[in-house]
Design a protein around this motif. Sequence first.
Motif, PDB file in Angstrom:
ATOM      1  N   VAL A  59       0.829  -1.219   0.000  1.00  0.00           N
ATOM      2  CA  VAL A  59       0.000   0.000   0.000  1.00  0.00           C
ATOM      3  C   VAL A  59       0.856   1.259   0.000  1.00  0.00           C
ATOM      4  O   VAL A  59       0.327   2.366   0.062  1.00  0.00           O
ATOM      5  CB  VAL A  59      -0.958   0.017   1.206  1.00  0.00           C
ATOM      6  N   GLU A  60       2.208   1.075  -0.052  1.00  0.00           N
ATOM      7  CA  GLU A  60       3.130   2.201   0.047  1.00  0.00           C
ATOM      8  C   GLU A  60       2.806   3.054   1.280  1.00  0.00           C
ATOM      9  O   GLU A  60       2.592   4.265   1.207  1.00  0.00           O
ATOM     10  CB  GLU A  60       3.108   3.049  -1.219  1.00  0.00           C
ATOM     11  N   GLY A  61       2.755   2.380   2.424  1.00  0.00           N
ATOM     12  CA  GLY A  61       2.370   3.037   3.673  1.00  0.00           C
ATOM     13  C   GLY A  61       3.278   4.189   4.051  1.00  0.00           C
ATOM     14  O   GLY A  61       4.487   4.151   3.829  1.00  0.00           O
ATOM     15  N   TYR A  62       2.687   5.211   4.620  1.00  0.00           N
ATOM     16  CA  TYR A  62       3.435   6.399   5.010  1.00  0.00           C
ATOM     17  C   TYR A  62       2.651   7.177   6.052  1.00  0.00           C
ATOM     18  O   TYR A  62       1.462   6.924   6.298  1.00  0.00           O
ATOM     19  CB  TYR A  62       3.711   7.297   3.798  1.00  0.00           C
ATOM     20  N   LYS A  63       3.343   8.142   6.659  1.00  0.00           N
ATOM     21  CA  LYS A  63       2.660   9.125   7.491  1.00  0.00           C
ATOM     22  C   LYS A  63       3.186  10.504   7.125  1.00  0.00           C
ATOM     23  O   LYS A  63       4.357  10.671   6.774  1.00  0.00           O
ATOM     24  CB  LYS A  63       2.851   8.851   8.984  1.00  0.00           C
TER      25      LYS A  63
END
Length: 574
Positions: free
Chosen positions: A269-273
């Motif tokens: 999901v190409e996780g990021y914050k």
Amino acid sequence: MNRPKIILLIFTFFVAFNSFAQNDPIDKKDSTIYLNEVIVNAFQINTRQHHVPGAISVLAGEEIKTTDGNNFAHTLHSMPGIFMHSGTYATSRVVIRGVGSRTPYNTNRIKSYLNDIPITSSDGISTPEDIDLTGIGRMEVIKGPASAIYGSGLGGNINLYTPKSTNNRAEALLQYGSFKTIKAFAAGNYNSDNLNLWGNISHLNSEGFRENNRHRRSSLLSSGEWVQPDYSLEYTLMLMDLNAQIPSSIGKTLYDTDPIAAAANWKAVEGYKEYQRAIAGITLTNRFSENWNNKLSVFGRWADSYERRPFNNLDDGTSGGGLRNRLTYHSAHWDALLGLEWTKDIYRWQMDLDDKLINKNRETRDNYNIFGMVYWRPSLEWNISFGGAVNKVNYKLTDQFSENGDQSGERNFPVIFSPRLGVNYAPSQLLALYASAGHGFSMPSPEETLLPEGDINKDLKPEQGVQYELGVRLNLFDRATILEASVYRIDLTNLLVTKRLTEDIFTGINAGKTGHTGFEFMIKQRIFMFSTFPGDLNINANYTWSHNKFIDFTDNGQIFDGNKLPGIPSHIAQ
């Protein structure tokens, strides 16, 4: 080589270096100022470090600059008793004397301040690593419970101060490092008769070692002071914009075969914050007389954050502020202070999955802390402190998502009193002995008080503890060598542990009693110091031994009594 020979070799090493150091072209007055005249105010009264009745570690600007300025962990590890887990630039956890190790992804047992402005959120989360190290002129760390002065924060306090200079100057820096790490910053200082302004702007970009590990941070930090005969006015401003991908954790098998790999679900999901953050504060100091002063700080803070995760997405934000006031009295034999700190934050969050809202809430958080401390100096050798604080914390949850029922509620924690007693005996400028005992506590975060069903857990208790410590400070060889050593014991009850139920569901539980015992040692050695080339060379080394274990903890029928607390090294040396 046996132990006596090792000790003899070490002693000979320092005698030889100090014989050389004392022959450098720096007069005794300058060398005294360089190593001994360190003024600290983390205990709320400006005091020479040699006379502080408790353990405190201090780093000055030049010591902070010895690192690359990007990794906060490198700086903190130069002080004994402190360990910082750092997964990425944006994923860190600070542990002081074994307290704080049971937090999954952040630091929430340590309280942080910037120029006396609280930067810890009302749910107890501290992210001092957000501040670029090039913007820090001094760092003071109180190790162990300091609730008698600062309120909730069982592990201790990190107090940061922006640089101050009497000169007009400007500087710039451009760095390039591994993994396409680029950093640029510029800073400047303006000083006139009664006005001092300082500012720093920086940008950091890194692709990171692992997959899905890109990090980008831009920040602005500024402070200033306007001084008049009877009062002074200061301001502090911090603005930040951050975007950081999250590689998350992987199992040992994958780590051994492919250490750069990200967790498969986060990579998919190409996780990021990402978040934007602002903190602003104004401090007014009034000098009523030679003996009486009052310092009032009013501050506001705002944050907006978004996190893309494989199980759901979190959109949250905080707005709030507060005030901190200290009335102080000073005389030849007495120092006294009476203070108040109040913070109020409104936190809102919502979660969605596949573009469908699944949760939405709003929290109001109030923290009150009334504190007082007295320092008595019956003679030049003695400094005796005693005082305490009364603390009150309230949470109010408003459920704004009606599809799963109304789970609104309140949690009003009981008033907690935290006393502290400390003694420092300094018979000379070469030797100081100190002892202290103090109570501390940490409140559960609002998220920890929520049960898996979303209801508020009214049985969850604050963790509380008492610390006992003994220490010694030595200034040797005309103060070219500074040695510090301390032993401590912390007994905690109702240790807060965040229990993971599913990948995205956590809840807080009380883990009975734990014990934390340790020994800390630090040496600062000046090898040489020249006003011209080659400049100065210093050694800063430290060692920490600690033993942290569960004393009384049973979970789901499994007994953990006697087990070590995970995530805390027994030996740390740097």
